[in-house]
Write an enzyme that holds these catalytic residues in place. Structure first.
Site: not given
Ligand SMILES: NC(=O)c1ccc[n+]([C@@H]2O[C@H](COP(=O)([O-])OP(=O)(O)OC[C@H]3O[C@@H](n4cnc5c(N)ncnc54)[C@H](OP(=O)(O)O)[C@@H]3O)[C@@H](O)[C@H]2O)c1
Length: 250
Positions: A27-28, A30, A50, A65, A93, A156, A160
């Site tokens: 939903n937002r 990545i 979520r 999840v 995540g 974390y 990961k």
């Molecule tokens: N951004 C970075 O710099 C970065 C770097 C390395 C890896 N990552 C990884 O990339 C992935 C996406 O991250 P992002 O940066 O896009 O983060 P984000 O904008 O915070 O989005 C996180 C997403 O995960 C969902 N989520 C979290 N807990 C959940 C649960 N229990 N059940 C269902 N959905 C859940 C959130 O849903 P809600 O909207 O409902 O909260 C949201 O859609 C993650 O696994 C993160 O660890 C990110």
């Protein structure tokens, strides 16, 4: 010499597009960029959300999840609307950072549950459908810090880096059925997740990033799009960093 036949693939007749895709946390950030990119390719894309509202133009299934019953229901809803999931992007995540001695059990359990246990859970549901179709793509979203380590992120990084072993074991288990399992390891990516990173820590990460900048969610989506397409049919058990060079060489 005769060519080695590849695994049975519905794509041979229908082309690489038109797959049933599920992106967790789509939903937002990545996840949303991945979902939009695969939808633009012509896939039938569903996302879990979520909280809040599902994104416009995509099938949204409400799902935490960490909750087995919700995950089971989500897979049923997707199968009813789009057919069994053929491409799973396990992206949902969270971070709950803190130095080890200050890290409460809740922060440890919640991060491991969301970022690792739940990926095993969704992979299991997805694999059931993929085995029957003898084709599938699983992409697990890890992180560059799984390889560099990161102070304040023991929970974390443990989760990961666990995804790498998970992907490689699954690659063995599922490979003979034409199912690939790969890991994408983003570095710093401009999403809501970065809001919690202190400016001094951001500067340290950027100093460790040869390209000297954060990436965009679309740049991560491009890698996922490649790994989930027909072009990547002989890639499994791989870790693809999308990190501007952060953590390279691992
Ligand atoms: N951004 C970075 O710099 C970065 C770097 C390395 C890896 N990552 C990884 O990339 C992935 C996406 O991250 P992002 O940066 O896009 O983060 P984000 O904008 O915070 O989005 C996180 C997403 O995960 C969902 N989520 C979290 N807990 C959940 C649960 N229990 N059940 C269902 N959905 C859940 C959130 O849903 P809600 O909207 O409902 O909260 C949201 O859609 C993650 O696994 C993160 O660890 C990110």
């Amino acid at each position: 010499m005769t060519a080695t036949p590849g695994p049975a693939s519905p794509a041979a007749s229908s082309g690489p597009s038109g797959r049933s895709v599920l992106v967790t946390g789509g939903n937002r950030g990545i996840g949303l960029a991945v979902a939009r990119s695969l939808a633009a390719r012509g896939d039938r894309v569903a996302v879990t959300y979520r909280t809040g509202e599902p994104p416009e133009g995509l099938l949204g299934v409400q799902c935490d999840v960490t909750d087995e019953a919700q995950v089971e229901r989500a897979f049923k809803e997707v199968a009813a609307a789009h057919g069994d999931v053929e491409v799973l992007v396990a992206n949902a995540g969270i971070t709950r950072d803190g130095l080890l001695l200050a890290l409460g059990d809740d922060a440890i359990d919640t991060v491991l549950d969301t970022n690792l246990r739940s990926v095993i859970r969704v992979a299991k549901h997805a694999a059931r459908g993929m085995l029957g179709g003898r084709w599938g793509r699983l992409v697990l979203i890890s992180s560059a810090v799984a390889f560099t380590g990161s102070p304040g992120q023991t929970n974390y990084t443990a989760a990961k880096s666990g995804l790498v072993g998970l992907a490689r074991s699954l690659a063995w288990e599922l490979g003979s059925r034409g199912i690939t399992v790969n890991v994408v390891a983003p570095g710093l990516v401009e999403t809501d997740m970065l809001r919690d990173v202190r400016p001094a820590r951001m500067d340290q990460y950027l100093a460790m990033t040869p390209l000297g900048r954060a990436g965009s969610a679309d740049e991560v989506a491009a890698a996922v799009r490649f790994l989930t397409g027909e072009e990547a049919s002989y890639i499994t058990g791989a870790v693809l960093p999308v990190s501007g060079g952060l953590g390279m060489g691992h």
